[in-house]
Design a protein around this motif. Structure first.
Motif, PDB file in Angstrom:
ATOM      1  N   GLN A 182       0.977  -1.374  -0.454  1.00  0.00           N
ATOM      2  CA  GLN A 182       0.102   0.550   0.297  1.00  0.00           C
ATOM      3  C   GLN A 182       0.845   0.569   0.087  1.00  0.00           C
ATOM      4  O   GLN A 182       1.819   1.607   0.622  1.00  0.00           O
ATOM      5  CB  GLN A 182      -0.497  -0.102   1.054  1.00  0.00           C
ATOM      6  CG  GLN A 182      -1.973  -1.300   1.484  1.00  0.00           C
ATOM      7  CD  GLN A 182      -2.646  -1.218   0.234  1.00  0.00           C
ATOM      8  OE1 GLN A 182      -3.297  -0.272   0.033  1.00  0.00           O
ATOM      9  NE2 GLN A 182      -3.295  -3.136   0.355  1.00  0.00           N
ATOM     10  N   ASP A 185     -10.618   2.525  -3.421  1.00  0.00           N
ATOM     11  CA  ASP A 185     -10.295   2.590  -1.959  1.00  0.00           C
ATOM     12  C   ASP A 185     -11.733   1.655  -1.007  1.00  0.00           C
ATOM     13  O   ASP A 185     -12.568   3.372  -1.040  1.00  0.00           O
ATOM     14  CB  ASP A 185      -9.594   4.229  -1.222  1.00  0.00           C
ATOM     15  CG  ASP A 185      -9.280   4.607  -0.449  1.00  0.00           C
ATOM     16  OD1 ASP A 185      -9.649   3.476   0.942  1.00  0.00           O
ATOM     17  OD2 ASP A 185      -9.037   5.780  -0.199  1.00  0.00           O
ATOM     18  N   ALA A 203      -5.828   2.738   0.865  1.00  0.00           N
ATOM     19  CA  ALA A 203      -5.775   1.351   1.173  1.00  0.00           C
ATOM     20  C   ALA A 203      -6.431   1.322  -0.327  1.00  0.00           C
ATOM     21  O   ALA A 203      -7.100   1.668  -1.495  1.00  0.00           O
ATOM     22  CB  ALA A 203      -7.176   1.289   1.843  1.00  0.00           C
ATOM     23  N   ARG A 204      -6.047  -0.498  -0.139  1.00  0.00           N
ATOM     24  CA  ARG A 204      -6.994  -1.326  -2.217  1.00  0.00           C
ATOM     25  C   ARG A 204      -7.625  -2.136  -2.007  1.00  0.00           C
ATOM     26  O   ARG A 204      -7.297  -3.060  -0.934  1.00  0.00           O
ATOM     27  CB  ARG A 204      -5.893  -1.199  -3.046  1.00  0.00           C
ATOM     28  CG  ARG A 204      -4.729  -0.234  -3.702  1.00  0.00           C
ATOM     29  CD  ARG A 204      -3.600  -0.284  -5.071  1.00  0.00           C
ATOM     30  NE  ARG A 204      -3.106  -1.376  -4.274  1.00  0.00           N
ATOM     31  CZ  ARG A 204      -2.211  -1.050  -3.671  1.00  0.00           C
ATOM     32  NH1 ARG A 204      -1.836  -0.140  -3.455  1.00  0.00           N
ATOM     33  NH2 ARG A 204      -0.976  -2.390  -3.602  1.00  0.00           N
ATOM     34  N   SER A 251     -12.523   2.625   2.127  1.00  0.00           N
ATOM     35  CA  SER A 251     -12.710   3.494   2.873  1.00  0.00           C
ATOM     36  C   SER A 251     -13.653   4.619   2.468  1.00  0.00           C
ATOM     37  O   SER A 251     -14.945   5.584   3.180  1.00  0.00           O
ATOM     38  CB  SER A 251     -11.216   4.398   4.170  1.00  0.00           C
ATOM     39  OG  SER A 251     -10.189   5.134   3.019  1.00  0.00           O
TER      40      SER A 251
END
Length: 212
Positions: A77, A106, A82-83, A108
């Motif tokens: 990352q 992402d 995030a992924r 999130s």
């Protein structure tokens, strides 16, 4: 694009209106048990051309997608972004609902729309397609506003990766300006495909020579 309750009759030739109506019809199609049973081998999309149905990909298509998914999953990352990766996930672009081969986003920032069945472009990092004979024009046409490159650019998708199996090329669309991608970067199969931030890595494509 919701039809107005009153006022002028909507333009039935307007691409956004066609996509909206196709989306409403598609909502009902998905409730038909016989069609719901096809959800694995068949993909439905609502587009400015109406409802588009594509069948399950062939083995080479799946092998290319598996390698790309494994490559992206193994990357560290970068910069705290995030992924997450999803296949067969619909994405809302304008009035259309597209289902690319792979969505990288992402988690999130994921926003679900249209009854929780489609994802908004918010937080999407990259969309990827592997062409087949039935989808190649939609995947690559840069002139048709209803085709994927123009729709994805207008929807704010930062990176759009296409493996063109017919020409043994990988195309990377990026840096859309005024809702239009410039000419893509083109890599020949066998060359490493450099993916910019937030990936900052080169995808090896030598393996594809045995699949095309």
């Amino acid at each position: 694009m919701e039809p107005a309750d009153s006022g002028p009759t909507p333009d039935v030739h307007d691409p956004d209106y066609i996509a909206f109506v196709a989306g409403r019809i598609l909502d009902h199609v998905r409730e038909v048990p016989e069609l719901a049973a096809l959800s694995e081998p068949v993909t439905f999309e609502s587009t400015p051309h109406g409802i588009v149905m594509t069948t399950a990909p062939d083995a080479a298509h799946g092998d290319i997608l598996d390698d790309l998914r494994s490559f992206l999953t193994a990357l560290p990352q970068e910069g705290g972004t995030a992924r997450a990766l999803r296949e067969n996930t619909s994405v809302e672009v304008g009035a259309s609902e597209r289902t690319p081969d792979l969505v990288v986003f992402d988690p999130s920032r994921r926003v679900l729309v249209r009854g929780g069945k489609a994802m908004s472009p918010t937080g999407i990092l990259m969309l990827a397609e592997v062409t087949s004979n039935s989808t190649r024009r939609e995947d690559l046409d840069r002139e048709d506003p209803a085709a994927k490159p123009r729709q994805y650019a207008a929807g704010g998708i930062p990176l759009y990766l296409v493996v063109d199996r017919r020409r043994a090329e990988v195309l990377l669309f990026r840096d859309a300006t005024n809702g239009v991608y410039p000419e893509p970067t083109v890599f020949r199969v066998g060359e490493p495909v450099w993916l910019p931030k937030p990936f900052s890595a080169a995808w090896p494509t030598e393996f594809m020579k045995n699949l095309l």
